[in-house]
Write an enzyme that holds these catalytic residues in place. Structure first.
Site, PDB file in Angstrom:
ATOM      1  N   GLY A  91     190.698  -3.876 100.506  1.00 33.90           N
ATOM      2  CA  GLY A  91     189.654  -3.812  99.486  1.00 33.90           C
ATOM      3  C   GLY A  91     190.174  -3.282  98.166  1.00 33.90           C
ATOM      4  N   SER A  92     189.351  -2.478  97.501  1.00 28.83           N
ATOM      5  CA  SER A  92     189.653  -2.071  96.133  1.00 28.83           C
ATOM      6  C   SER A  92     190.826  -1.119  96.003  1.00 28.83           C
ATOM      7  CB  SER A  92     188.408  -1.435  95.503  1.00 28.83           C
ATOM      8  OG  SER A  92     187.407  -2.420  95.316  1.00 28.83           O
ATOM      9  N   THR A  93     191.290  -0.513  97.107  1.00 28.66           N
ATOM     10  CA  THR A  93     192.501   0.296  96.977  1.00 28.66           C
ATOM     11  C   THR A  93     193.688  -0.582  96.567  1.00 28.66           C
ATOM     12  OG1 THR A  93     193.012   0.093  99.351  1.00 28.66           O
ATOM     13  CG2 THR A  93     191.742   2.034  98.643  1.00 28.66           C
ATOM     14  N   PHE A  94     193.619  -1.880  96.891  1.00 25.31           N
ATOM     15  CA  PHE A  94     194.697  -2.794  96.523  1.00 25.31           C
ATOM     16  C   PHE A  94     194.728  -3.051  95.019  1.00 25.31           C
ATOM     17  CE2 PHE A  94     196.846  -6.899  96.088  1.00 25.31           C
ATOM     18  CZ  PHE A  94     197.968  -6.706  96.881  1.00 25.31           C
ATOM     19  N   LYS A  95     193.668  -2.690  94.305  1.00 32.52           N
ATOM     20  CA  LYS A  95     193.657  -2.872  92.850  1.00 32.52           C
ATOM     21  C   LYS A  95     194.769  -2.076  92.175  1.00 32.52           C
ATOM     22  CE  LYS A  95     188.737  -3.953  92.794  1.00 32.52           C
ATOM     23  NZ  LYS A  95     187.360  -3.459  92.554  1.00 32.52           N
TER      24      LYS A  95
END
Length: 489
Positions: free
Chosen positions: A219-223
């Site tokens: 999810g957004s941790t990959f941003k």
């Protein structure tokens, strides 16, 4: 000598020669393979009866052998079973797992580094004792990680990993649900079989170390990875403006399925400051950036952090975190927000944030700190090593600035520690499976100006209403507790 006697003599001689050849073949050429043959009960029983070395955290044994009054002489025991079981694994009559497996030669006393100890034991006619293994885990950090995850409501499935960014030492590793390895080390072999069959059939997979052996969409941790690729491209810095907007249509798509939105967060209308996009975890921004950068640049950046590779050498099994190849534009856009077929272990996401903390250098993670003799003399100490230079130090500084602001002013605020600068990022990843709620993620490091610890929290399942699942609210306090345990140690 008459002919019949001569014939019988020659036949006996041939039998004697064949016997000698067979004995030589078995004792010299086949010895190793026979010793290692899993069907060799004599070897198994001898190993099971040996005084196996301890597995240590600090000065505390988390696995040790104690005298037993039955045929096997020594009983393998685990004094703190549930908290450390995913790391220690178990040593049973039938198999070994985790540290018990990877360090088996040391613990059993067969490692060449224990030659002197073996020689002394042989000369003194003492039984061969195994060496000890000192782990890198910090007991206070392990306590904080386990208690924080276990305190969530219901039957929790999740993991926490903490790393020393400068060395790659694993400071905490927790996986839930867990199990009692004492039941698998029992000398009652029928009990062992029953216990294993129950655990193996359990749908919640208690025998799986989720920290390293299970991958889920990050999810957004990959941003963080997407932002790193954008800054590394030379087109952006922490002070740049990036694509904004309430919605973003993926290229080559039509209909609602091709539209990405921000779930009500403030992401402007056109161009917005990079810091605003990170603070509010704007899906539209990072999907657009991924498409702007292209699939090859995204793949290169992800692999620089460790995706699509194995790197943990002293604990198994390690699942490879996945960043897909040959994506089309719609898939590339989804990958920028940690969806499509992007999958990560908690250890991998801890490595990503640890690299940001360590001037862009990814250290190879390890959990065995020292190999020791039975008398605890150090035989070998693990030296840290670099896995890659994932990003430049200037890119790492820019990302740190963005992530500190995300804790100070954005979605990662639950990890804030009074008086200490903390960098962090939340994530809530869609499972892609009907009736399966999203996964909650959180990554962070602290102190941001002198990093001592990087943490990744993954919550796969807990008794929490779907609408209340959020990486910041659930994972932030756990990460905070682990960071405080290290900083205050």
């Amino acid at each position: 000598m008459n002919k019949p006697i001569r014939t019988i003599s020659m036949f006996c001689l041939l039998l004697f020669v064949a016997l000698m050849l067979n004995a030589t073949y078995l004792q010299f050429w086949r010895a190793d393979s026979l010793d290692n043959d899993p069907r060799n009960r004599r070897v198994i029983e001898a190993a099971y009866s040996r005084e196996r070395g301890a597995i240590l955290v600090g000065r505390e044994p988390i696995a040790e052998s104690v005298p037993s009054d039955d045929r096997y002489e020594f009983q393998r025991t685990y004094p703190i079973p549930f908290k450390y079981a995913p790391v220690t694994g178990y040593f049973s009559f039938f198999s070994q797992t985790a540290i018990e497996q990877t360090q088996n030669e040391v613990l059993s006393g067969e490692d060449p580094r224990l030659f002197v100890t073996k020689l002394v034991d042989l000369l003194s006619n003492d039984p061969n004792k195994g060496g000890s293994v000192q782990l890198t885990l910090d007991p206070e950090a392990q306590d904080a990680a386990y208690e924080g995850l276990d305190a969530l409501p219901g039957d929790v499935e999740g993991s926490v990993v903490a790393l020393d960014p400068a060395t790659g030492k694993i400071l905490a590793m927790v996986s839930l649900p867990t199990f009692d390895p004492n039941k698998l080390a029992s000398h009652d072999l029928d009990e062992v079989t029953s216990a294993y069959e129950r655990l193996d059939a359990d749908e919640s997979e208690p025998l799986v170390n989720r920290a390293i052996a299970k991958t889920l969409p990050p999810g957004s941790t990959f941003k963080i990875v997407t932002a790193a690729a954008a800054i590394e491209s030379g087109n952006y810095t922490a002070s740049s403006e990036v694509p904004g907007g309430a919605t973003y249509r993926l290229p080559q798509t039509s209909g609602e399925s091709g539209v990405i939105d921000n779930e009500g967060r403030d992401c402007g209308t056109d161009r917005i400051p990079f810091v605003q996009a990170m603070e509010n975890s704007c899906n539209t921004t990072f999907a657009a950036l991924a498409n702007e950068l292209g699939a090859e640049a995204m793949l290169k950046q992800a692999e620089a952090f460790g995706f699509n590779a194995t790197y943990l050498e002293d604990l198994r099994p390690q699942a490879e975190s996945v960043f897909p190849e040959d994506m089309n534009p719609p898939e590339t856009g989804q990958s920028g927000i940690g969806q499509f077929e992007v999958r990560s272990t908690p250890l991998q996401m801890a490595m990503v944030v640890a690299a940001v903390a360590n001037n862009g250098i990814v250290k190879r993670p390890y959990i065995v700190d020292e190999v020791q003799s039975a008398e605890y003399d150090v035989l070998e100490k693990t030296e840290d090593s670099d896995f890659s230079q994932a990003i430049s130090s200037s890119t790492a500084a820019d990302l740190t600035q963005l992530l500190v602001s995300t804790v100070d002013n954005g979605t990662a605020s639950p990890a804030a520690i009074p008086g200490i600068s903390v960098a962090g990022k939340t994530g809530t990843a869609q499972s892609g499976i009907d009736d399966v709620p999203p996964y909650a993620w959180f990554v962070s490091f602290a102190p941001a100006d002198d990093p001592q610890v990087a943490v990744a929290v993954m919550i796969e399942s807990a008794d929490i209403p779907r609408g209340e699942i959020a990486g910041g609210q659930l994972g932030g306090p756990i990460a905070k507790a682990v960071m405080e345990a290290i900083i205050n140690d």
